[in-house]
Design a protein around this motif. Sequence first.
Motif, PDB file in Angstrom:
ATOM      1  N   GLU A   1      41.887  37.901  43.865  1.00 31.32           N
ATOM      2  CA  GLU A   1      40.623  38.004  44.606  1.00 31.32           C
ATOM      3  C   GLU A   1      39.524  38.310  43.605  1.00 31.32           C
ATOM      4  N   ASP A   2      38.355  37.648  43.763  1.00 33.27           N
ATOM      5  CA  ASP A   2      37.254  37.857  42.817  1.00 33.27           C
ATOM      6  C   ASP A   2      36.189  38.807  43.350  1.00 33.27           C
TER       7      ASP A   2
ATOM      8  N   ASP B   1      43.230  34.918  47.678  1.00 33.20           N
ATOM      9  CA  ASP B   1      41.939  34.414  48.144  1.00 33.20           C
ATOM     10  C   ASP B   1      41.875  32.927  47.783  1.00 33.20           C
TER      11      ASP B   1
END
Length: 227
Positions: free
Chosen positions: A7-8, A51
């Motif tokens: 996830e960023d 994600d």
Amino acid sequence: MRVLVVEDEPGIVSGLQTNLRRFGWAVDAAADIKTAWAALRSEPFDVMLLDLGLPDGDGTELLRRLRSASRQGLPDPGLPVLIMTARDDVASRIGGLDAGADDYVSKPFDAGEVAARMRAMRRRSVGRADAVLSHGDLRLDPAALTVCLAGQPVDLSSREFAVLLALVEASPRVLSRSQLETKLYNWDRAVDSNAIEVHIHRIRRKLGEQVIRTIRGVGYFVPSVSE
Ligand code: CA
């Protein structure tokens, strides 16, 4: 349980780390596909939370690459994967499931629901139907983090619970100290060389000396119920 969060969004990562670590799980994070792939190649994870919109590509690319990996060594092509999608993004959800995801959650999500879905995926991946594990006189509930011995509740810390759960799930196979460490500690945390011994010592004090056996120089195991 060893978890990789890909996830960023830093806020989502730190929220997940805080919430999932309460279960005694080791949570590592990767902010892009490149870092995630390197992590999957070097560490044995139990579950990945993925994600789809990542800075260097679409999460489904990583998923396809993982699913087509060879069955020898790391990464594990059968790793359970939970994808995170936007609430109304049905197309991504379908794309993710078709690329090999096991389940999905929509953002914004409740961390408790994410944890429950991860426990469910983990159960399926080890071929277990019942949410509560029974082993002889022992009953372990991974959702409530509770242990009963012959019907009596026993108070274990989340780390002690994680060690016992790993050994009961593996029973009667032997797990080495380093195999137990990888389930308990993520890569930025320094591990005391005797941390596992300390947890095992405390578990034995609470549940009896015989619950976990030691094979010197090899590791630990929980004997099968018939023994
Ligand atoms: Ca994103």
